[in-house]
Design a protein around this motif. Structure first.
Motif, mmCIF file in Angstrom:
data_model
loop_
_atom_site.group_PDB
_atom_site.id
_atom_site.type_symbol
_atom_site.label_atom_id
_atom_site.label_comp_id
_atom_site.label_asym_id
_atom_site.label_seq_id
_atom_site.Cartn_x
_atom_site.Cartn_y
_atom_site.Cartn_z
ATOM 1 N N PHE A 1 0.842 -1.201 0.000
ATOM 2 C CA PHE A 1 0.000 0.000 0.000
ATOM 3 C C PHE A 1 0.881 1.258 0.000
ATOM 4 O O PHE A 1 1.038 1.917 1.027
ATOM 5 C CB PHE A 1 -0.920 -0.007 1.218
ATOM 6 N N PRO A 2 1.466 1.584 -1.152
ATOM 7 C CA PRO A 2 2.367 2.739 -1.223
ATOM 8 C C PRO A 2 1.591 4.062 -1.301
ATOM 9 O O PRO A 2 0.442 4.097 -1.759
ATOM 10 C CB PRO A 2 3.130 2.482 -2.525
ATOM 11 N N ASN A 3 2.255 5.124 -0.852
ATOM 12 C CA ASN A 3 1.708 6.472 -1.014
ATOM 13 C C ASN A 3 2.312 7.154 -2.246
ATOM 14 O O ASN A 3 1.617 7.881 -2.959
ATOM 15 C CB ASN A 3 1.998 7.317 0.223
ATOM 16 N N ARG A 4 3.620 6.897 -2.478
ATOM 17 C CA ARG A 4 4.314 7.521 -3.614
ATOM 18 C C ARG A 4 5.203 6.488 -4.297
ATOM 19 O O ARG A 4 5.799 5.635 -3.648
ATOM 20 C CB ARG A 4 5.191 8.690 -3.150
ATOM 21 N N ILE A 5 5.273 6.622 -5.604
ATOM 22 C CA ILE A 5 6.155 5.780 -6.415
ATOM 23 C C ILE A 5 7.181 6.690 -7.084
ATOM 24 O O ILE A 5 6.825 7.675 -7.731
ATOM 25 C CB ILE A 5 5.371 5.017 -7.499
ATOM 26 N N GLY A 6 8.460 6.371 -6.901
ATOM 27 C CA GLY A 6 9.521 7.112 -7.572
ATOM 28 C C GLY A 6 9.856 6.451 -8.898
ATOM 29 O O GLY A 6 10.025 5.229 -8.965
ATOM 30 N N ASP B 1 0.757 8.934 -5.592
ATOM 31 C CA ASP B 1 1.481 9.972 -6.336
ATOM 32 C C ASP B 1 2.679 9.371 -7.071
ATOM 33 O O ASP B 1 3.292 8.406 -6.600
ATOM 34 C CB ASP B 1 1.979 11.065 -5.389
ATOM 35 N N ILE B 2 3.002 9.977 -8.216
ATOM 36 C CA ILE B 2 4.185 9.595 -8.988
ATOM 37 C C ILE B 2 5.197 10.732 -8.909
ATOM 38 O O ILE B 2 4.884 11.883 -9.190
ATOM 39 C CB ILE B 2 3.834 9.322 -10.462
ATOM 40 N N VAL B 3 6.422 10.387 -8.480
ATOM 41 C CA VAL B 3 7.511 11.365 -8.408
ATOM 42 C C VAL B 3 8.554 10.976 -9.456
ATOM 43 O O VAL B 3 9.147 9.895 -9.377
ATOM 44 C CB VAL B 3 8.147 11.407 -7.002
ATOM 45 N N LEU B 4 8.773 11.836 -10.431
ATOM 46 C CA LEU B 4 9.713 11.547 -11.519
ATOM 47 C C LEU B 4 11.082 12.148 -11.233
ATOM 48 O O LEU B 4 11.203 13.323 -10.875
ATOM 49 C CB LEU B 4 9.188 12.113 -12.841
#
Length: 399
Positions: free
Chosen positions: A136-141, A166-169
């Protein structure tokens, strides 16, 4: 003059010796396109190599064919190490293939296999070192090109599956000399900031040369060193890189990487509902257990409380008292019977009872019974006891 004629076998044998003793023909490196491919039941492989002008028959015997790490196909361009000779039975010219590889993959393929073997021996691919992907992630890098299809695919799949993630690029260069260094920087950045739960590294498909940055040893070691789990999504499903082997999860495509990293919102809701049900069941069960335990403790306390002990003591005292009363009453009754028996016996032997029949008792002045007339003399005073009292008398005549 007589001319000596050679047999066909002698001619073929002569040609074979010439070919076998030729240094160049015995150590050929030849490239071409495979055609007329046939895998024989014996394990040998028969095919032709051709270019735009010519064609030559080839055979790869079972022992050499066993070492191939890819499957041959018609139309495939290959580079082969071979020797040129003839088959004496038919006199046909052919190449005997010792080894081969896909054209263009020669040195890179050898380098790839060498690094893969090295890292595997050092434990970089060991499943025990794989980190689990958070459920259960909050953000994916994401470490990839900011303009490529990879980031778009990951964003699309993520939004479709779970809009709360959220996606963090981290924009990286994924092709060209030294591009792997920017991928390493991205991995280091997310590990330092600790602002994501999972890292995805990847790029679209391409040739081995185009994917080579993901085969660099330094990148492999950085992936292995990462404290955050890493999903590798490099190339297409058929493409494999060193990053795939060393990462915590290898995704066939960037879209699959997003599917692995991002759970469906419906799955999360179901998990929460199931968890609540389990918590409620466990809680109710525990409450019931504790109530029963408390009830048992209360029952034990009641049985052993001072009040109960005192009450039980009073009951015991009452029982003892009643028993003593019964014993005393029985003893009194027995004694009464005994006394009555003695009294009856006394009554039976009481001389006073004789007086009731008209008899008397004669006593001297001292109260001694006179039982014979010889015991009295004239003028003696005596006492005569009747049933209702005594009288005094004086003896006037002793007959």
């Amino acid at each position: 003059m007589k001319i000596k004629a050679l047999t066909v076998s002698e001619v073929n044998n002569y040609i074979k010796k010439i070919l076998d003793n030729d240094f160049i023909l015995s150590n050929l490196v030849i490239k071409g396109e495979i055609s007329n491919l046939k895998y024989h039941s014996s394990g040998h492989i028969y095919f032709s190599l051709k270019d735009s002008v010519s064609k030559i028959n080839c055979v790869m015997f079972k022992g050499n064919a066993y070492s191939l790490d890819f499957k041959l196909e018609d139309g495939m361009q290959i580079v082969a190490k071979a020797r040129c000779s003839i088959y004496q039975g038919t006199g046909s010219l052919q190449l005997y293939i010792d080894s081969m590889q896909k054209e263009g993959l020669g040195e890179l393929h050898i380098k790839f296999e060498a690094l893969k073997k090295k890292l595997e021996n050092e434990g970089y691919f060991d499943s025990l070192n794989k980190k689990p992907i958070p459920r259960f992630p909050n953000r994916i890098g994401v470490v990839t090109s900011e303009n490529g299809a990879v980031i778009r695919d990951i964003i699309n799949v993520t939004q479709r599956r779970n809009s709360l993630v959220d996606i963090v690029l981290y924009p990286a260069v994924v092709q060209g000399e030294g591009a792997y260094k920017t991928i390493i920087e991205g991995i280091k950045y997310f590990n330092k900031e600790k602002n994501v739960d999972t890292i995805i590294i990847g790029r679209g498909g391409g040739s081995l040369e185009e994917l080579w940055n993901f085969n660099e040893e330094l990148l492999a070691k950085e992936i292995f060193k990462s404290k955050l789990p890493i999903i590798s999504a490099v190339g297409h499903e058929v493409d494999y890189t060193i990053s795939d082997f060393v990462s915590d999860f290898r995704a066939a495509t960037p879209s699959q990487a997003a599917e692995v990293a991002v759970p469906l919102e419906s799955d999360i809701r179901n998990f929460i509902e199931d968890s609540l049900d389990k918590i409620n069941n466990i809680t109710l069960s525990e409450i019931g257990y504790q109530k029963e335990k408390l009830s048992n403790i209360k029952r034990i306390l009641n049985l052993n409380s001072p009040e109960v002990l005192i009450s039980n003591s009073f009951l015991e005292i009452d029982r003892t008292h009643e028993k003593m009363k019964e014993i005393i009453s029985n003893r009194i009754d027995r004694e009464k019977l005994r006394i009555k028996s003695l009294n009856d016996l006394l009554e039976a032997h009481n001389p006073l009872n004789v007086l009731k029949k008209g008899y008397t008792i004669v006593e001297d002045n001292e109260g001694k019974v006179i039982s014979s007339k010889e015991d009295i003399k004239e003028n003696d005073e005596i006492q005569i006891m009747f049933k209702d009292g005594k009288v005094k008398a004086k003896i006037t005549n002793n007959m």
